[in-house]
Design a protein around this motif. Structure first.
Motif, mmCIF file in Angstrom:
data_model
loop_
_atom_site.group_PDB
_atom_site.id
_atom_site.type_symbol
_atom_site.label_atom_id
_atom_site.label_comp_id
_atom_site.label_asym_id
_atom_site.label_seq_id
_atom_site.Cartn_x
_atom_site.Cartn_y
_atom_site.Cartn_z
ATOM 1 N N UNK A 294 0.782 -1.188 -0.137
ATOM 2 C CA UNK A 294 -0.030 0.075 -0.131
ATOM 3 C C UNK A 294 0.893 1.362 -0.062
ATOM 4 N N UNK A 295 2.236 1.250 0.397
ATOM 5 C CA UNK A 295 3.043 2.185 0.679
ATOM 6 C C UNK A 295 4.320 1.620 0.045
ATOM 7 N N UNK A 296 5.294 2.683 -0.174
ATOM 8 C CA UNK A 296 6.526 2.255 -0.681
ATOM 9 C C UNK A 296 7.385 1.360 0.552
ATOM 10 N N UNK A 297 7.755 0.080 0.031
ATOM 11 C CA UNK A 297 8.161 -0.781 1.033
ATOM 12 C C UNK A 297 9.420 -1.540 0.330
ATOM 13 N N UNK A 298 10.265 -1.836 1.182
ATOM 14 C CA UNK A 298 11.479 -2.826 0.935
ATOM 15 C C UNK A 298 11.586 -4.203 1.726
ATOM 16 N N UNK A 299 11.779 -5.395 1.182
ATOM 17 C CA UNK A 299 11.621 -6.437 1.916
ATOM 18 C C UNK A 299 12.787 -7.380 1.363
ATOM 19 N N UNK A 300 13.429 -8.201 2.228
ATOM 20 C CA UNK A 300 14.456 -9.040 1.933
ATOM 21 C C UNK A 300 13.796 -10.598 1.857
#
Length: 116
Positions: free
Chosen positions: A103-109
């Protein structure tokens, strides 16, 4: 790999903070993927999604883990949807169809086990 140094026991230490900063500030792509590491048995990816971006339904052949570094994501399988926020970790068995929505700018590994 960026900023990698070797350690005893035939391993590596990676500092991917510069990669995260680049993903946070690089405009233009709604989905960005950086491969941090890959061997025959494992792959580690850093993924950034703009707000309202989605990774369409797909599967991984082996178990995966997903750790949110920035923002929040909705991790969806056919059976459920889980909202994950910064610092949370999800694990999933292989061959389970899933999608990811931000829903928002997100960063994940993402860490993928590759059967072999």
């Amino acid at each position: 790999m960026e900023n990698t140094s070797q350690i005893d026991l035939k391993g590596n230490i990676s500092d991917f903070s510069a990669t995260i900063k680049a993903l946070e500030t690089e405009p233009g792509k709604s989905i960005q993927v950086q491969k941090l590491y890959k061997t025959k048995g494992m792959e580690i990816l850093l993924i950034a999604l703009d707000g309202q971006a989605e990774l369409k339904k797909h599967t991984a052949p082996g178990p995966i883990s997903v750790q949110v570094i920035r923002g929040s994501i909705s991790f969806r399988t056919d059976e459920s949807a889980k909202e994950l926020t910064t610092g949370q970790l999800l694990t999933l068995e292989g061959n389970v169809p899933h999608s990811v929505f931000a829903a928002e700018r997100s960063i994940f590994l993402v860490t993928k086990s590759i059967p072999g």
